[in-house]
Design a protein around this motif. Sequence first.
Motif, PDB file in Angstrom:
ATOM      1  N   GLY A  84      -8.499  -3.742  -7.531  1.00 36.60           N
ATOM      2  CA  GLY A  84      -7.363  -2.870  -7.759  1.00 36.60           C
ATOM      3  C   GLY A  84      -6.117  -3.572  -7.954  1.00 36.60           C
ATOM      4  O   GLY A  84      -5.981  -4.978  -7.619  1.00 36.60           O
ATOM      5  N   TYR A  85      -5.386  -3.291  -8.898  1.00 34.98           N
ATOM      6  CA  TYR A  85      -4.238  -4.110  -9.662  1.00 34.98           C
ATOM      7  C   TYR A  85      -2.937  -3.340  -9.678  1.00 34.98           C
ATOM      8  O   TYR A  85      -2.913  -2.323 -10.309  1.00 34.98           O
ATOM      9  CB  TYR A  85      -4.592  -4.508 -11.190  1.00 34.98           C
ATOM     10  CG  TYR A  85      -3.598  -5.468 -11.631  1.00 34.98           C
ATOM     11  CD1 TYR A  85      -2.841  -6.463 -11.059  1.00 34.98           C
ATOM     12  CD2 TYR A  85      -3.738  -5.372 -13.010  1.00 34.98           C
ATOM     13  CE1 TYR A  85      -2.077  -7.162 -11.541  1.00 34.98           C
ATOM     14  CE2 TYR A  85      -2.776  -6.197 -13.861  1.00 34.98           C
ATOM     15  CZ  TYR A  85      -1.870  -6.968 -13.121  1.00 34.98           C
ATOM     16  OH  TYR A  85      -1.078  -7.837 -14.018  1.00 34.98           O
ATOM     17  N   LEU A  86      -1.916  -3.917  -9.004  1.00 36.43           N
ATOM     18  CA  LEU A  86      -0.697  -3.538  -8.998  1.00 36.43           C
ATOM     19  C   LEU A  86       0.439  -4.473  -9.732  1.00 36.43           C
ATOM     20  O   LEU A  86       0.735  -5.298  -9.140  1.00 36.43           O
ATOM     21  CB  LEU A  86      -0.273  -3.026  -7.704  1.00 36.43           C
ATOM     22  CG  LEU A  86       1.326  -2.465  -7.645  1.00 36.43           C
ATOM     23  CD1 LEU A  86       1.487  -1.186  -8.488  1.00 36.43           C
ATOM     24  CD2 LEU A  86       1.715  -2.248  -6.147  1.00 36.43           C
ATOM     25  N   SER A 153      -3.516   2.348  -7.334  1.00 37.25           N
ATOM     26  CA  SER A 153      -4.337   1.195  -7.246  1.00 37.25           C
ATOM     27  C   SER A 153      -5.765   0.914  -6.440  1.00 37.25           C
ATOM     28  O   SER A 153      -6.624  -0.019  -6.750  1.00 37.25           O
ATOM     29  CB  SER A 153      -3.529  -0.266  -7.086  1.00 37.25           C
ATOM     30  OG  SER A 153      -2.805  -0.248  -5.825  1.00 37.25           O
TER      31      SER A 153
END
Length: 324
Positions: A84-86, A153
């Motif tokens: 998960g990438y923010l 995310s």
Amino acid sequence: MTSELAVRTHGLTKQFDNQIAVKNVDLQIRSGEVFGLIGPNGAGKTTLIRMLAAAEEPTAGEIYVTGERFLRGQNNPDLKRKLGYLPDDFPLYDDLSVWDYLDYFARLYFLKDPERSQRLYEVIELVELENKRDSPIGTLSRGMKQRLSLARSIIHNPALLLLDEPVSGLDPIARVQVRNIIKSLQQQGMTILISSHILSDLAELCDSIGIMELGSLVESSGLQDLYDRSSQQEIIISTLGNAEDLQIELRKHDLVKRCEVLPNSSSGANSGAKNVAIQFIGNSEDSAALLRSLVNAGIPIIDFHRTQESLENIFFNLGYKQTS
């Protein structure tokens, strides 16, 4: 928390033209921990996170996420599903509702009903947007939009969550809300890497800290270990006995570097106590040993309070410069 590694890199390097943005980084993050990444602007933090997120391909080196190796030149679909990438600039679609936005991304991850709807309810509740479920994104506050981005995310329940400046520009209340979400995610077993210039937030959230400078990872350790090794600790000791006797005993210890009798500020039942402040360069075990030795020497100790220097001060004391 287990000892299994969620992230392991070896010799990780990224070069743009003639500039090396990340240089030979060996990073290890244990499963289930929150790892804070700090350093001045231009230190390589965002580039490192983008490589871990499979959004930037390394020039050299290896990346493993929960044991699976990132393969350069390939799509790595299984590895990407673990992530998960923010980023700090991810766009939102103002005309979509909160529910439709999250549903769109859930479908991209091939979540199917009834599991998809259940997951949407879970993340909307987690980020406290239940009463905004049907509202257009364009009507949300900045803090709500950031919580929605965080929900996006994690919609696929990743093993590793990468957050690049997630509280930048948020007011104190919104920052607290984001911190609480991160704590909840860790309690659910998620591994989290977070980059931030707000070191007080990292001090509250993180198990371990990494410091980057000029593309290199110059420090990586447990947060408490960093405090023990790098902070200039002060211990306040209160005694019902003679302050001079306490000072004499304290001066026998090599780890005590300064000893000062403080003006008497006690009141009530302990109004006769004498307070002594010392500068102490030992760790937690050393301070416990110091207390035992004072008690064994017959010093009537009624309070022994070990203060802790802020992460920001440690960062400066190590010779780095925090920039915004």
